[in-house]
Design a protein around this motif. Structure first.
Motif, mmCIF file in Angstrom:
data_model
loop_
_atom_site.group_PDB
_atom_site.id
_atom_site.type_symbol
_atom_site.label_atom_id
_atom_site.label_comp_id
_atom_site.label_asym_id
_atom_site.label_seq_id
_atom_site.Cartn_x
_atom_site.Cartn_y
_atom_site.Cartn_z
ATOM 1 N N UNK A 26 -17.592 -16.122 4.793
ATOM 2 C CA UNK A 26 -18.107 -17.599 4.985
ATOM 3 C C UNK A 26 -19.329 -17.911 5.744
ATOM 4 N N UNK A 27 -19.053 -16.890 7.019
ATOM 5 C CA UNK A 27 -20.174 -17.361 8.056
ATOM 6 C C UNK A 27 -21.265 -16.476 7.384
ATOM 7 N N UNK A 28 -21.203 -15.576 6.824
ATOM 8 C CA UNK A 28 -22.472 -14.949 6.242
ATOM 9 C C UNK A 28 -23.077 -15.706 5.220
ATOM 10 N N UNK A 29 -22.264 -16.595 4.034
ATOM 11 C CA UNK A 29 -22.846 -17.281 3.425
ATOM 12 C C UNK A 29 -23.525 -18.626 4.268
ATOM 13 N N UNK A 30 -22.957 -18.924 5.019
ATOM 14 C CA UNK A 30 -23.709 -20.022 5.921
ATOM 15 C C UNK A 30 -24.967 -19.411 6.333
ATOM 16 N N UNK A 31 -25.113 -18.414 7.141
ATOM 17 C CA UNK A 31 -26.237 -17.730 7.581
ATOM 18 C C UNK A 31 -27.410 -17.630 6.513
ATOM 19 N N UNK A 32 -26.856 -17.247 5.183
ATOM 20 C CA UNK A 32 -27.934 -17.065 4.182
ATOM 21 C C UNK A 32 -28.484 -18.483 3.705
ATOM 22 N N UNK A 33 -27.384 -19.376 3.658
ATOM 23 C CA UNK A 33 -28.087 -20.885 3.266
ATOM 24 C C UNK A 33 -29.050 -21.233 4.249
ATOM 25 N N UNK A 69 -24.616 -5.657 8.543
ATOM 26 C CA UNK A 69 -24.181 -4.631 9.434
ATOM 27 C C UNK A 69 -24.330 -4.539 10.802
ATOM 28 N N UNK A 70 -25.017 -5.671 11.365
ATOM 29 C CA UNK A 70 -25.574 -5.644 12.831
ATOM 30 C C UNK A 70 -25.057 -6.749 13.351
ATOM 31 N N UNK A 71 -24.681 -7.890 12.662
ATOM 32 C CA UNK A 71 -24.262 -9.024 13.349
ATOM 33 C C UNK A 71 -23.106 -9.064 14.303
ATOM 34 N N UNK A 77 -23.977 -21.029 16.731
ATOM 35 C CA UNK A 77 -23.016 -20.620 17.400
ATOM 36 C C UNK A 77 -21.568 -20.721 16.681
ATOM 37 N N UNK A 78 -21.689 -21.602 15.725
ATOM 38 C CA UNK A 78 -20.319 -21.933 14.661
ATOM 39 C C UNK A 78 -20.387 -20.668 13.720
ATOM 40 N N UNK A 79 -21.650 -20.393 13.422
ATOM 41 C CA UNK A 79 -21.723 -18.905 12.522
ATOM 42 C C UNK A 79 -21.235 -17.705 12.963
ATOM 43 N N UNK A 80 -21.668 -17.635 14.178
ATOM 44 C CA UNK A 80 -21.248 -16.497 15.018
ATOM 45 C C UNK A 80 -19.896 -16.604 15.327
ATOM 46 N N UNK A 81 -19.177 -17.721 15.429
ATOM 47 C CA UNK A 81 -17.950 -17.694 15.962
ATOM 48 C C UNK A 81 -16.876 -17.296 14.597
ATOM 49 N N UNK A 82 -17.517 -17.731 13.477
ATOM 50 C CA UNK A 82 -16.939 -17.600 12.018
ATOM 51 C C UNK A 82 -17.032 -16.025 11.734
ATOM 52 N N UNK A 83 -17.971 -15.635 12.091
ATOM 53 C CA UNK A 83 -18.282 -13.976 11.708
ATOM 54 C C UNK A 83 -17.552 -13.125 12.566
ATOM 55 N N UNK A 84 -17.370 -13.565 13.919
ATOM 56 C CA UNK A 84 -16.463 -12.723 14.725
ATOM 57 C C UNK A 84 -14.958 -12.546 13.948
ATOM 58 N N UNK A 143 -26.026 -12.361 21.857
ATOM 59 C CA UNK A 143 -26.511 -13.513 22.181
ATOM 60 C C UNK A 143 -27.309 -13.681 23.170
ATOM 61 N N UNK A 144 -28.290 -12.549 23.634
ATOM 62 C CA UNK A 144 -29.171 -12.760 24.626
ATOM 63 C C UNK A 144 -30.705 -13.121 23.969
ATOM 64 N N UNK A 145 -30.431 -13.475 23.042
ATOM 65 C CA UNK A 145 -31.568 -14.229 22.140
ATOM 66 C C UNK A 145 -30.969 -15.086 21.360
ATOM 67 N N UNK A 146 -32.058 -16.087 20.531
ATOM 68 C CA UNK A 146 -31.456 -16.996 19.467
ATOM 69 C C UNK A 146 -31.138 -16.220 18.383
ATOM 70 N N UNK A 147 -30.359 -16.642 17.292
ATOM 71 C CA UNK A 147 -30.107 -16.002 16.284
ATOM 72 C C UNK A 147 -31.397 -15.816 15.214
ATOM 73 N N UNK A 148 -31.983 -16.956 15.230
ATOM 74 C CA UNK A 148 -33.113 -16.946 14.061
ATOM 75 C C UNK A 148 -34.281 -16.028 14.726
ATOM 76 N N UNK A 149 -34.487 -15.788 16.036
ATOM 77 C CA UNK A 149 -35.503 -14.702 16.574
ATOM 78 C C UNK A 149 -35.056 -13.454 16.269
ATOM 79 N N UNK A 150 -33.856 -13.354 16.295
ATOM 80 C CA UNK A 150 -33.427 -11.966 16.275
ATOM 81 C C UNK A 150 -33.518 -11.874 14.423
ATOM 82 N N UNK A 151 -33.290 -12.675 13.712
ATOM 83 C CA UNK A 151 -33.500 -12.257 12.212
ATOM 84 C C UNK A 151 -35.051 -12.355 12.163
ATOM 85 N N UNK A 152 -35.870 -13.014 12.684
ATOM 86 C CA UNK A 152 -37.424 -12.709 12.520
ATOM 87 C C UNK A 152 -37.699 -11.411 12.895
#
Length: 183
Positions: A20-27, A60-62, A6-13, A67-76
């Motif tokens: 920074x949010x994308x780097x956190x997501x990558x990490x 491009x899509x983030x 949720x913090x990553x998504x907030x920062x990405x918005x 938010x109708x699914x979990x971020x990691x399931x969306x990534x997977x």
């Protein structure tokens, strides 16, 4: 300390914290996505290319993530779809089955790979996995290696939990048989 999605998504918005949010997501997810893809396509080089494609698509899509699914399931889901598309394209290009004649070409690639550092038991398991049909291998990998819940796998693959449990059970039985029948 692991940052919450949720913090990553907030920062990405926010435009000023998007990088920074994308780097956190990558990490947080790059290694998990790498291994998820690697277990499907085997080749380290192909996996590296696909991981880049996945995270480019994520970048491009983030902002449209609902938010109708979990971020990691969306990534997977993105990683899974990219991997399946890659394997299908490879099949067409090479006129080879995705399941690859019981995985012989993929087993050969795995055995010759300088990036495989597993022991003999791990090699036997990987060879057994490569004999499974694509869907069973995918379900087994997500459940066994990624330790995902059936509900999450269901969301990623768009398949019922019951069907996933059946696929996993069949995959386990086939792997057990293969491991018992090899030296």
């Amino acid at each position: 300390m692991q940052i919450e999605d949720s913090e990553i998504l907030k920062k990405f918005a926010q435009e000023n914290t998007r990088d920074e949010a994308f780097r956190l997501l990558l990490n947080k997810y790059q290694q998990k996505v790498y291994w998820h893809i690697r277990r499907m396509v085997i080749s380290h080089d192909d996996t590296d290319d696909l991981v880049q494609d996945v995270f480019l698509k994520v970048w491009k899509s983030l902002s449209n993530f609902r938010n109708d699914s979990q971020l990691y399931t969306w990534l997977y889901r993105i990683a899974t779809n990219e991997s399946i598309t890659f394997l299908k394209r490879k099949k067409i290009r090479n006129s080879v089955s995705i399941d690859d004649d019981d995985g012989k070409n993929m087993v050969k690639k795995l055995a010759e790979s300088p990036y495989f550092d597993g022991d003999k038991a791990q090699m036997k398991l990987q060879k057994a996995l490569l004999t499974l049909p694509e869907k069973q291998r995918l379900v087994f990998n997500m459940k066994y290696f990624d330790d995902l819940k059936y509900e999450d796998i269901s969301e990623i693959l768009g398949t019922s939990v019951g069907a996933l449990k059946a696929s996993f059970h069949i995959a386990v039985k086939k792997i057990e048989q293969l491991l018992l029948n090899t030296d």
